[in-house]
Each structure stands twice: as C-alpha cells, then as structure tokens.
Design an enzyme around this catalytic site. Sequence first.
Site, mmCIF file in Angstrom:
data_model
loop_
_atom_site.group_PDB
_atom_site.id
_atom_site.type_symbol
_atom_site.label_atom_id
_atom_site.label_comp_id
_atom_site.label_asym_id
_atom_site.label_seq_id
_atom_site.Cartn_x
_atom_site.Cartn_y
_atom_site.Cartn_z
ATOM 1 C CG HIS A 322 -1.875 0.892 1.160
ATOM 2 N ND1 HIS A 322 -2.054 2.099 1.329
ATOM 3 C CD2 HIS A 322 -3.363 0.613 0.731
ATOM 4 C CE1 HIS A 322 -3.217 2.817 1.148
ATOM 5 N NE2 HIS A 322 -3.980 1.997 0.593
ATOM 6 C CG ASP A 380 -8.432 -4.279 -2.780
ATOM 7 O OD1 ASP A 380 -7.664 -3.374 -2.858
ATOM 8 O OD2 ASP A 380 -9.636 -4.079 -2.755
HETATM 9 C C1 SDX Z 1 -6.510 0.028 -2.776
HETATM 10 O O1 SDX Z 1 -4.235 4.460 -2.081
HETATM 11 C C2 SDX Z 1 -5.495 3.909 -1.424
HETATM 12 O O2 SDX Z 1 -5.669 4.365 -0.191
HETATM 13 C C3 SDX Z 1 -6.074 2.685 -2.136
HETATM 14 C C4 SDX Z 1 -6.907 1.966 -1.397
HETATM 15 C C5 SDX Z 1 -8.204 2.742 -0.940
HETATM 16 O O3 SDX Z 1 -8.842 2.207 -0.174
HETATM 17 O O4 SDX Z 1 -8.567 3.396 -1.831
HETATM 18 O O5 SDX Z 1 -6.450 1.394 -0.024
HETATM 19 C C6 SDX Z 1 -7.488 0.721 -2.172
HETATM 20 O O6 SDX Z 1 -6.015 0.498 -4.001
HETATM 21 C C7 SDX Z 1 -5.139 -0.810 -2.099
HETATM 22 C C8 SDX Z 1 -4.090 -1.496 -2.828
HETATM 23 C C9 SDX Z 1 -4.564 -2.410 -3.882
HETATM 24 N N1 SDX Z 1 -3.568 -2.936 -4.993
HETATM 25 C C10 SDX Z 1 -2.926 -3.972 -4.891
HETATM 26 O O7 SDX Z 1 -3.273 -4.899 -3.883
HETATM 27 C C11 SDX Z 1 -1.927 -4.311 -5.704
HETATM 28 C C12 SDX Z 1 -0.761 -4.817 -5.467
HETATM 29 N N2 SDX Z 1 0.139 -3.683 -4.696
HETATM 30 C C13 SDX Z 1 0.833 -3.012 -5.352
HETATM 31 O O8 SDX Z 1 0.898 -2.766 -6.883
HETATM 32 C C14 SDX Z 1 1.361 -1.862 -4.636
HETATM 33 O O9 SDX Z 1 1.670 -2.022 -3.255
HETATM 34 C C15 SDX Z 1 0.645 -0.557 -4.589
HETATM 35 C C16 SDX Z 1 0.299 -0.222 -6.007
HETATM 36 C C17 SDX Z 1 -0.636 -0.852 -3.764
HETATM 37 C C18 SDX Z 1 1.363 0.552 -3.827
HETATM 38 O O10 SDX Z 1 2.482 0.738 -4.716
HETATM 39 P P1 SDX Z 1 3.578 1.972 -4.419
HETATM 40 O O11 SDX Z 1 3.154 2.744 -3.222
HETATM 41 O O12 SDX Z 1 3.680 2.968 -5.451
HETATM 42 O O13 SDX Z 1 4.769 1.099 -3.987
HETATM 43 P P2 SDX Z 1 5.775 0.631 -5.072
HETATM 44 O O14 SDX Z 1 5.098 0.096 -6.188
HETATM 45 O O15 SDX Z 1 6.788 1.912 -5.284
HETATM 46 O O16 SDX Z 1 6.447 -0.442 -4.207
HETATM 47 C C19 SDX Z 1 7.217 -0.290 -3.230
HETATM 48 C C20 SDX Z 1 8.515 -1.672 -3.393
HETATM 49 C C21 SDX Z 1 8.814 -1.682 -4.824
HETATM 50 O O17 SDX Z 1 10.057 -2.614 -4.904
HETATM 51 P P3 SDX Z 1 11.143 -1.908 -4.850
HETATM 52 O O18 SDX Z 1 11.083 -0.874 -6.410
HETATM 53 O O19 SDX Z 1 11.423 -0.600 -4.014
HETATM 54 O O20 SDX Z 1 12.643 -2.671 -5.137
HETATM 55 O O21 SDX Z 1 7.602 -2.683 -2.870
HETATM 56 C C22 SDX Z 1 7.439 -3.703 -3.882
HETATM 57 C C23 SDX Z 1 7.608 -2.848 -5.281
HETATM 58 O O22 SDX Z 1 8.267 -3.571 -6.323
HETATM 59 N N3 SDX Z 1 5.921 -3.929 -3.788
HETATM 60 C C24 SDX Z 1 5.511 -5.259 -4.209
HETATM 61 C C25 SDX Z 1 4.362 -5.189 -4.064
HETATM 62 N N4 SDX Z 1 3.868 -3.901 -3.673
HETATM 63 C C26 SDX Z 1 4.980 -3.224 -3.807
HETATM 64 N N5 SDX Z 1 6.187 -6.476 -4.445
HETATM 65 C C27 SDX Z 1 5.266 -7.441 -4.780
HETATM 66 N N6 SDX Z 1 4.126 -7.579 -4.565
HETATM 67 C C28 SDX Z 1 3.420 -6.486 -4.364
HETATM 68 N N7 SDX Z 1 2.081 -6.360 -3.856
#
Ligand code: SDX
Length: 446
Positions: A322, A380
């Site tokens: 998140h 989710d």
């Molecule tokens: C919702 O914003 C809100 O409030 C949203 C929400 C709401 O109520 O409105 O809470 C609802 O959207 C919840 C999130 C649902 N999405 C997912 O579950 C999809 C999987 N999650 C990711 O795609 C990700 O965690 C996000 C999009 C939710 C957040 O992404 P960020 O904040 O942009 O973080 P990032 O992509 O920069 O990740 C940071 C690191 C990265 O590694 P590095 O590049 O630093 O080495 O963490 C890793 C990412 O690769 N990472 C994950 C991961 N999520 C982040 N690695 C594996 N699996 C994951 N799910």
Amino acid sequence: MASATKTAPAAKSDNKAPTVTLIDNATGKKIDLPVMDGSVGPKVIDIRKLYAETGYFTYDPGFTSTGSCQSAITYIDGDEGVLLHRGYAIEDLAEHSDFMEVCYLLLHGELPNPTQKSKFVHDITYHTMVHEQLQYLYRGFRRDAHPMAVMVGVVGALSAFYHDSTDINDPHQRMIASHRLIAKMPTIAAMAYKYSVGQPFVYPRNDLDYASNFLRMCFMVPCEEYKVSPVLAKAMDRIFILHADHEQNASTSTVRLAGSSGANPFACIAAGIASLWGPAHGGANEAVLNMLRAIGTKDRVPEYVKRAKNKDDSFRLMGFGHRVYKNYDPRAAVMRKTCHEVLEELGVKNEPLLDLAMELERIALEDDYFVSKKLYPNVDFYSGIILRAMNFPTSMFTVLFALARTVGWVAQWKEMIEDPSQKIGRPRQLYTGATKRAYVPTTKRK
Ligand code: SDX
C-alpha cells in the site's frame, strides 16, 4: 465557485507560522516557505509561491510526498495502521455503526442523532429507484461486458437523466445529487449484475435496509421470494463501511480533479469509477481471486512469492502492499474476521481459497522481502473470498468497491466544492522533449 459552508476551519499559513528555508546553491538565494499544521499527521510545506519566487517547480510523480488539498474527512496513519473517519476509528465504525450512519458522518462531519439518521435513511431510500428509461442503456452493452465498463457508462449518463441536480453552485442541488448517487449506486450495480447473467432487473424495496435491498436486487428472481440472510446483510453492510473512503487515493483524486473544472457530480463519479478499475487500485480484489486461482495449491505459494520478489518478473502479490500503510491495513483485519463469520454462516467448512490466502499471508509476512518493504495485506486481500462465498462473480468485486466508495467520492467532491480556496487542478511538468525547431517540409525529410 460555491461559497464555503461549515467545513473545518482551514489551516492557515501566515507570517507567524513556522517556516522552512530553501537555499538555491546555484545563486545563494534563500526563500522562507510557511509550514502548515493540521490537526494530526505530518505538517506540510506551503509551496504555493515557490514558482513565482524561484522559477522552480517541484517534482513528485505519483504524489508520494505531496498534499493535494486540505481535508477533514479521513485520516490514515500508515505507520501505525490507523484509519479514522471524522475522528472515529474504522474498527469502531465496523463494529458498532452501519453504512447509512457512516455515509451521514462522511457527508456532514458528525454521527447523526436518531432524528437525523431516520431522515437521512428516508431520503436515501426514496432515491433508490432509477429513471425507467435508464434500463435501455444496459441493452447497448454485450451481455458479457465487464460490469465495471457498464458502471462507467451508466453512471456517466446519469447527468442526462438528472439534469436538475447538476448545478454545483447550488447547495440544494449538490445535496440532491449526493443523495441520488449514494442511493442509486446499488440499483445500478445490481442491474449490471442482472444484465450480465440474463436475469430481469429487480426494483428496490423501501422496506429493506441499504445492504438487504442490494442483496435482494442482485439475487432475487421473479419465480420466488428472496429472503435476505441478516448475517450476510450485516457482512455486506460492514464491507461497504470498510470501503467507504480513504483520503486522497487515486480514484478520489480523480474525482477531485474532475470536479475542480466544474464538471457535474455524475461525470466526476464516473471518472472515479474508471480510475478505481485499475488492478493497482480497486481492481485488486478481482486480481487477488484470479491470483489465488492461478496459485491453486499451498505447495505452489513459495513459487509465487519468489516471483513477486523477482524484479524481472512483473508479477506482484495482489492484495499486498500500500502507498500509505506500512503496517497491517486495519480494514484487512476486519475483513479477515468477517470472512470467517460469513463462511461459518454459509456452512462452508473448508474454503480452499481462504486456506490458501492465509498460507500466502503467513509465508509473506515471514519473508524478509515483504517485511523490509513493509508489504502487508490490504483491504483487497480477503474481500474477494467473502464476495465469492456470497455468490458474487469475480467481475462484480470492483463494482461493489465502487458502490461503497461512492459516498467517499461524493463527500470529498462536496468538501472540495465548498472549499473557498479551491481552484482548477492543473499540475506542471519537467519537460524533456525537443526544444523549438523549424518545420521541415515533407520533401526535405529523410
Ligand atoms: C487500494 O491509495 C489507497 O488508499 C488505495 C486503497 C483505497 O482504499 O482507496 O487502499 C485501495 O488500491 C489498495 C491497494 C490494492 N492494490 C494491490 O493490492 C496491488 C498490489 N500492490 C501493489 O501494486 C502496490 O503495493 C501498490 C500499488 C498498492 C502501492 O504501490 P507503491 O506505493 O507505488 O509502492 P511501489 O510500487 O513503489 O512498491 C514499493 C516496493 C517496490 O519494490 P522496489 O522497487 O522498492 O524494490 O515494494 C514492491 C515494489 O516492487 N512492492 C511489491 C508489491 N507492492 C509493492 N512487491 C510484490 N508484491 C506487491 N504487492
């Protein structure tokens, strides 16, 4: 824009306020920027005069460190895993409140007294029907259209049916549009589901509560009466509460940006639905179920956890991570508890997908990669298992998220419209394209 009404006193940046000093090392020029303080959470640096005084823009793609507005609706402490709606903890609201009461709280800032609640529930109930002509819109879609595509289309078209509540400068019309959107979303969502399964639309009933009405509109068939399970209705109501609002997430920011141009509320909410559909956002609940089905069995969990950690693999653990929560999403904890309650009510003794999800959570939360990056289950992760157990098809999961989040979008839109400092959103950029060059006639091009 509309005059301010009873919003929280706007935080002020004035001469006595603390400041931070920016020094341009190229010129030695200094600029003092005011620091603004909210009621809780990080302070902000007011950079509104930055470009005028320095010629610099700030650069923050994804807005990881940028506040887009002042708001008094929802507060998240991501490090502590805290979510407050107008100061009330999500766990308390999920346990003791109901969705109509939370809608009133989000819209008006206070929990309703019995008279206020009764009037609000009446006002919403008596807006649940949709214009009879609206049903013909559905017939333009293929039966196998994704219900979210239908939602974007039908909600966007509402301004064509309810033109008498599109004047955003009229507080009465803003209130009517807000009630219409909250009230009609379950009817529109249920119609999207019925259309996808080839069953007749079911009209709302005024003697049912919000969640029961929705379940009946989804699952009742004309051949027999549908008795709503009070346990499932309570679970549905709680799921709506958990999805109601969440600060300036992608879809809420979309609604605010669309609304900042003066677009009508129906168009703004349709824009929010479109943004929510993305798998990185509200589409994740559907993606979690598809991921669990792809993993299939517990023994394959380590393989997928390995893939999620592999930079060269685009696979991510859906339902994990998140932007704000660097701790367990408090909504996920309530959702997991609700999941067990619903499966028990339905007599589902062992649900392989739930077992798989819990094994995935256990392994991930012990893995250094997830621990170091503070990746925890989010709202989710468990919701899809509940919705599947309640007989919703996976394609309806994000529709239910949109249904519940409509009140948050509407409350945030209303707050923006009533903010006297509100102006059209228009971000700048760091331009990296070609600089000015002369036009080359076709005959002279290589
Ligand atoms: C919702 O914003 C809100 O409030 C949203 C929400 C709401 O109520 O409105 O809470 C609802 O959207 C919840 C999130 C649902 N999405 C997912 O579950 C999809 C999987 N999650 C990711 O795609 C990700 O965690 C996000 C999009 C939710 C957040 O992404 P960020 O904040 O942009 O973080 P990032 O992509 O920069 O990740 C940071 C690191 C990265 O590694 P590095 O590049 O630093 O080495 O963490 C890793 C990412 O690769 N990472 C994950 C991961 N999520 C982040 N690695 C594996 N699996 C994951 N799910």
